[in-house]
Structures are given as structure tokens and as C-alpha cells.
Write a protein that holds these residues in place. Structure first.
Motif, PDB file in Angstrom:
ATOM      1  N   ALA A   1      18.734 -29.424  11.548  1.00  0.00           N
ATOM      2  CA  ALA A   1      17.941 -30.287  10.907  1.00  0.00           C
ATOM      3  C   ALA A   1      18.793 -31.333  10.105  1.00  0.00           C
ATOM      4  O   ALA A   1      18.351 -32.326   9.993  1.00  0.00           O
ATOM      5  CB  ALA A   1      17.596 -29.228   9.536  1.00  0.00           C
ATOM      6  N   ALA A   2      20.224 -30.880   9.730  1.00  0.00           N
ATOM      7  CA  ALA A   2      20.867 -32.088   8.991  1.00  0.00           C
ATOM      8  C   ALA A   2      21.235 -33.254  10.122  1.00  0.00           C
ATOM      9  O   ALA A   2      20.968 -34.537   9.835  1.00  0.00           O
ATOM     10  CB  ALA A   2      22.245 -31.646   8.879  1.00  0.00           C
ATOM     11  N   ASN A   3      21.359 -33.043  11.404  1.00  0.00           N
ATOM     12  CA  ASN A   3      21.416 -33.986  12.558  1.00  0.00           C
ATOM     13  C   ASN A   3      20.311 -34.828  12.647  1.00  0.00           C
ATOM     14  O   ASN A   3      20.266 -36.044  12.855  1.00  0.00           O
ATOM     15  CB  ASN A   3      21.890 -33.232  13.839  1.00  0.00           C
ATOM     16  N   ALA A   4      18.945 -34.054  12.549  1.00  0.00           N
ATOM     17  CA  ALA A   4      17.604 -34.798  12.592  1.00  0.00           C
ATOM     18  C   ALA A   4      17.467 -35.886  11.548  1.00  0.00           C
ATOM     19  O   ALA A   4      16.907 -36.990  11.655  1.00  0.00           O
ATOM     20  CB  ALA A   4      16.487 -33.857  12.936  1.00  0.00           C
ATOM     21  N   ASP A   5      17.923 -35.141  10.471  1.00  0.00           N
ATOM     22  CA  ASP A   5      17.849 -36.373   9.244  1.00  0.00           C
ATOM     23  C   ASP A   5      18.805 -37.420   9.259  1.00  0.00           C
ATOM     24  O   ASP A   5      18.306 -38.629   9.160  1.00  0.00           O
ATOM     25  CB  ASP A   5      18.450 -35.404   7.926  1.00  0.00           C
ATOM     26  N   SER A   6      19.965 -37.314   9.912  1.00  0.00           N
ATOM     27  CA  SER A   6      20.826 -38.666  10.062  1.00  0.00           C
ATOM     28  C   SER A   6      20.470 -39.496  11.216  1.00  0.00           C
ATOM     29  O   SER A   6      20.546 -40.557  11.212  1.00  0.00           O
ATOM     30  CB  SER A   6      22.447 -37.975  10.312  1.00  0.00           C
TER      31      SER A   6
ATOM     32  N   LEU B   1      16.058 -45.677  11.618  1.00  0.00           N
ATOM     33  CA  LEU B   1      15.310 -46.562  10.546  1.00  0.00           C
ATOM     34  C   LEU B   1      16.343 -47.951  10.226  1.00  0.00           C
ATOM     35  O   LEU B   1      15.883 -48.773   9.857  1.00  0.00           O
ATOM     36  CB  LEU B   1      15.141 -45.900   8.993  1.00  0.00           C
ATOM     37  N   ARG B   2      17.335 -47.608  10.447  1.00  0.00           N
ATOM     38  CA  ARG B   2      18.566 -48.826  10.168  1.00  0.00           C
ATOM     39  C   ARG B   2      18.274 -49.629  11.435  1.00  0.00           C
ATOM     40  O   ARG B   2      19.254 -50.632  11.419  1.00  0.00           O
ATOM     41  CB  ARG B   2      19.955 -48.458   9.931  1.00  0.00           C
ATOM     42  N   GLY B   3      17.765 -49.364  12.511  1.00  0.00           N
ATOM     43  CA  GLY B   3      17.813 -49.928  13.807  1.00  0.00           C
ATOM     44  C   GLY B   3      19.051 -49.705  14.756  1.00  0.00           C
ATOM     45  O   GLY B   3      19.332 -50.654  15.521  1.00  0.00           O
ATOM     46  N   GLU B   4      19.839 -48.726  14.469  1.00  0.00           N
ATOM     47  CA  GLU B   4      20.788 -48.296  15.374  1.00  0.00           C
ATOM     48  C   GLU B   4      20.315 -47.566  16.519  1.00  0.00           C
ATOM     49  O   GLU B   4      19.305 -46.869  16.386  1.00  0.00           O
ATOM     50  CB  GLU B   4      21.880 -47.362  14.344  1.00  0.00           C
ATOM     51  N   THR B   5      21.314 -47.559  17.536  1.00  0.00           N
ATOM     52  CA  THR B   5      21.006 -46.705  18.617  1.00  0.00           C
ATOM     53  C   THR B   5      21.710 -45.532  18.632  1.00  0.00           C
ATOM     54  O   THR B   5      23.114 -45.428  18.114  1.00  0.00           O
ATOM     55  CB  THR B   5      21.346 -47.408  19.897  1.00  0.00           C
ATOM     56  N   LEU B   6      20.944 -44.169  18.740  1.00  0.00           N
ATOM     57  CA  LEU B   6      21.648 -43.027  18.837  1.00  0.00           C
ATOM     58  C   LEU B   6      22.742 -42.576  20.008  1.00  0.00           C
ATOM     59  O   LEU B   6      22.215 -42.991  21.238  1.00  0.00           O
ATOM     60  CB  LEU B   6      20.621 -41.956  18.823  1.00  0.00           C
ATOM     61  N   ASP B   7      23.672 -42.378  19.713  1.00  0.00           N
ATOM     62  CA  ASP B   7      24.682 -41.868  20.849  1.00  0.00           C
ATOM     63  C   ASP B   7      24.925 -40.330  20.926  1.00  0.00           C
ATOM     64  O   ASP B   7      24.940 -39.841  20.110  1.00  0.00           O
ATOM     65  CB  ASP B   7      26.101 -42.505  20.138  1.00  0.00           C
ATOM     66  N   SER B   8      24.601 -40.019  22.350  1.00  0.00           N
ATOM     67  CA  SER B   8      24.750 -38.790  22.713  1.00  0.00           C
ATOM     68  C   SER B   8      25.920 -37.984  22.173  1.00  0.00           C
ATOM     69  O   SER B   8      25.907 -36.581  22.169  1.00  0.00           O
ATOM     70  CB  SER B   8      24.225 -38.350  23.975  1.00  0.00           C
ATOM     71  N   ASN B   9      27.178 -38.732  22.258  1.00  0.00           N
ATOM     72  CA  ASN B   9      28.371 -37.951  21.834  1.00  0.00           C
ATOM     73  C   ASN B   9      28.455 -37.731  20.294  1.00  0.00           C
ATOM     74  O   ASN B   9      29.166 -36.717  20.263  1.00  0.00           O
ATOM     75  CB  ASN B   9      29.427 -38.833  22.439  1.00  0.00           C
ATOM     76  N   GLN B  10      27.471 -38.388  19.650  1.00  0.00           N
ATOM     77  CA  GLN B  10      27.651 -37.949  18.467  1.00  0.00           C
ATOM     78  C   GLN B  10      26.508 -36.807  18.098  1.00  0.00           C
ATOM     79  O   GLN B  10      26.921 -36.042  16.888  1.00  0.00           O
ATOM     80  CB  GLN B  10      27.166 -39.115  17.606  1.00  0.00           C
ATOM     81  N   TYR B  11      25.783 -36.547  19.133  1.00  0.00           N
ATOM     82  CA  TYR B  11      24.918 -35.473  18.856  1.00  0.00           C
ATOM     83  C   TYR B  11      24.725 -34.507  19.968  1.00  0.00           C
ATOM     84  O   TYR B  11      23.703 -34.693  20.773  1.00  0.00           O
ATOM     85  CB  TYR B  11      23.382 -36.034  18.434  1.00  0.00           C
ATOM     86  N   ALA B  12      25.630 -33.809  20.205  1.00  0.00           N
ATOM     87  CA  ALA B  12      25.605 -32.966  21.392  1.00  0.00           C
ATOM     88  C   ALA B  12      24.645 -31.724  21.107  1.00  0.00           C
ATOM     89  O   ALA B  12      24.442 -31.476  19.908  1.00  0.00           O
ATOM     90  CB  ALA B  12      27.069 -32.094  21.550  1.00  0.00           C
ATOM     91  N   PHE B  13      23.823 -31.336  22.208  1.00  0.00           N
ATOM     92  CA  PHE B  13      22.910 -30.209  22.257  1.00  0.00           C
ATOM     93  C   PHE B  13      23.458 -29.262  21.481  1.00  0.00           C
ATOM     94  O   PHE B  13      24.588 -28.648  22.061  1.00  0.00           O
ATOM     95  CB  PHE B  13      22.240 -30.140  23.431  1.00  0.00           C
ATOM     96  N   ILE B  14      22.801 -28.483  20.372  1.00  0.00           N
ATOM     97  CA  ILE B  14      23.282 -27.228  20.004  1.00  0.00           C
ATOM     98  C   ILE B  14      22.669 -25.918  20.770  1.00  0.00           C
ATOM     99  O   ILE B  14      21.280 -25.955  20.669  1.00  0.00           O
ATOM    100  CB  ILE B  14      23.096 -27.190  18.574  1.00  0.00           C
ATOM    101  N   LYS B  15      23.374 -25.174  21.432  1.00  0.00           N
ATOM    102  CA  LYS B  15      22.859 -24.000  22.069  1.00  0.00           C
ATOM    103  C   LYS B  15      22.415 -22.799  21.094  1.00  0.00           C
ATOM    104  O   LYS B  15      22.800 -21.891  21.374  1.00  0.00           O
ATOM    105  CB  LYS B  15      23.569 -23.498  23.227  1.00  0.00           C
ATOM    106  N   PHE B  16      21.382 -23.028  20.383  1.00  0.00           N
ATOM    107  CA  PHE B  16      21.000 -22.267  19.274  1.00  0.00           C
ATOM    108  C   PHE B  16      20.223 -20.940  19.878  1.00  0.00           C
ATOM    109  O   PHE B  16      20.376 -19.799  19.408  1.00  0.00           O
ATOM    110  CB  PHE B  16      20.078 -22.706  18.329  1.00  0.00           C
ATOM    111  N   TYR B  17      20.058 -21.145  20.970  1.00  0.00           N
ATOM    112  CA  TYR B  17      18.992 -19.785  21.783  1.00  0.00           C
ATOM    113  C   TYR B  17      19.995 -19.131  22.219  1.00  0.00           C
ATOM    114  O   TYR B  17      19.632 -17.913  22.704  1.00  0.00           O
ATOM    115  CB  TYR B  17      17.986 -20.483  22.737  1.00  0.00           C
TER     116      TYR B  17
END
Ligand code: HEC
Length: 155
Positions: free
Chosen positions: A61-66, A72-88
Motif C-alpha cells: 500500500a505504501a508503494n502504491a501510494d508512492s 502524478l509528477r510525470g515521472e516514470t516508474l522503475d521496476s528496480n525500485q518496486y520489486a514484486f512482493i511475494k505476499f502469497y
């Protein structure tokens, strides 16, 4: 005679008041009935000792927020900053959620998560689709945070 009556009534009154106070200070033996897991799942049973899945969800949820703020600032999201979290793969508060439909929802969420980084030019659209996959699972398994998650999509 009158004095005796007054003393007697004061005596009985004190007993009544004493008992009424006892009633109030009685420890509450009846705990509030926990809601069905599909109904809420928040507040969780022990908020000071959250299960790993609850902790991962907070991070997601914190990641989705960021992500939202960056887009909204027009930036491109980098997959290295947001690795998939294996919650399951980790322990949930309510083990009953671990059923086929849950894992199917998790699979769909994971695929929409990866789509987001495959479309760097259309990330707002794919971000919203990813949030829809959060909502989709939460409608069946944990409706408590829905109000919050429904604020995540970008108009
Ligand atoms: C496959 C189903 C599924 C998906 C997809 C999913 N969730 Fe969850 N979520 C759950 C379950 C189940 C819990 C309860 C976890 C627990 O208590 O152990 C939960 C809990 C939460 C919580 C509450 C955590 C706490 O403090 O106890 C939040 C917030 C949350 N999810 C947000 C999200 C967001 C944001 C996404 C998408 C980025 C998402 N979820 C995707 C099933 C899902």
C-alpha cells in the motif's frame, strides 16, 4: 425511631451504590465477536503482532501510494525500485484465505503488476489496472482496506 430509619435507609442505599459500582468495574468477559474474514480483516486480531502477509500488504500500500505520487509528477516508474512482493507465500492472519480463488487473484495481480513496467509510456493506465487487481482480491478476501485502496487510482 426516625433516626433509626434514616440510618437504615443510608445503609441500604450504600449497599445499592456499592453493588452498582461493582457491576461497572466487572471485567468484560464477553469479547466483541470477530467479524467474518471476508467482511473486514481490519482491525486485525492483534495489531501489535501482525502476520507477515499483513506487513507485506502495508508495504504494498505504501508503494502504491508512492507510485501514484511519482506518476502524478510525470515521472516514470522503475521496476528496480518496486520489486514484486511475494505476499502469497507468507502467513496470513486468517489461514482460511489460502484457497484456490485467492491464489488465482494473486496470479492476476502479479501479471498486472508486471504489465505496469512493460508499458513505460502508459504507466498511468497500467497503474490503475494494477490497483483494480488489488480491489478485485479485496472484494472477496479482505474488505476492510477497500475504502483506502479505492482512493489509489489516478483520475
Ligand atoms: C490476492 C489477494 C490480494 C491482493 C491482490 C491484494 N491484497 Fe491486500 N490483503 C489481502 C489479504 C488476504 C489481507 C489480510 C492480510 C493479513 O491480515 O494477514 C490483505 C491486507 C491488506 C491491507 C491491510 C494490512 C494491515 O495493516 O493489516 C492493506 C492496506 C492492503 N491489503 C492493501 C493492498 C494493496 C494496496 C494491494 C495492491 C497493490 C493489495 N492489497 C493486493 C489480499 C490481497
Amino acid at each position: 425511631m426516625r433516626n433509626k430509619l434514616v440510618i437504615l435507609s443510608i445503609f441500604f442505599l450504600s449497599i445499592i451504590i456499592f453493588q452498582a459500582c461493582q457491576e461497572n468495574t466487572k471485567p468484560q468477559t464477553e469479547t466483541p465477536k470477530p467479524k467474518d474474514s471476508t467482511e473486514a480483516c481490519v482491525p486485525i486480531k492483534d495489531p501489535n503482532n501482525p502476520k507477515p502477509m499483513a506487513l507485506m500488504m502495508r508495504l504494498m500500500a505504501a508503494n502504491a501510494d508512492s507510485m501514484r505520487s511519482q506518476l502524478l509528477r510525470g515521472e516514470t516508474l522503475d521496476s528496480n525500485q518496486y520489486a514484486f512482493i511475494k505476499f502469497y507465500l507468507v502467513e496470513p492472519t486468517d489461514p482460511n484465505v489460502l484457497e484456490p480463488q485467492f491464489f488465482e487473484n494473486a496470479r492476476m495481480f502479479q501479471s498486472s503488476y508486471h504489465e505496469l513496467f512493460k508499458h513505460p509510456k502508459e504507466q498511468k493506465k497500467y497503474y490503475n489496472l494494477m490497483i483494480n487487481a488489488c480491489i478485485n482480491c479485496h472484494e472477496s478476501y479482505c474488505s476492510g482496506p477497500l475504502k483506502r485502496i479505492r482512493k489509489f487510482p489516478i483520475e
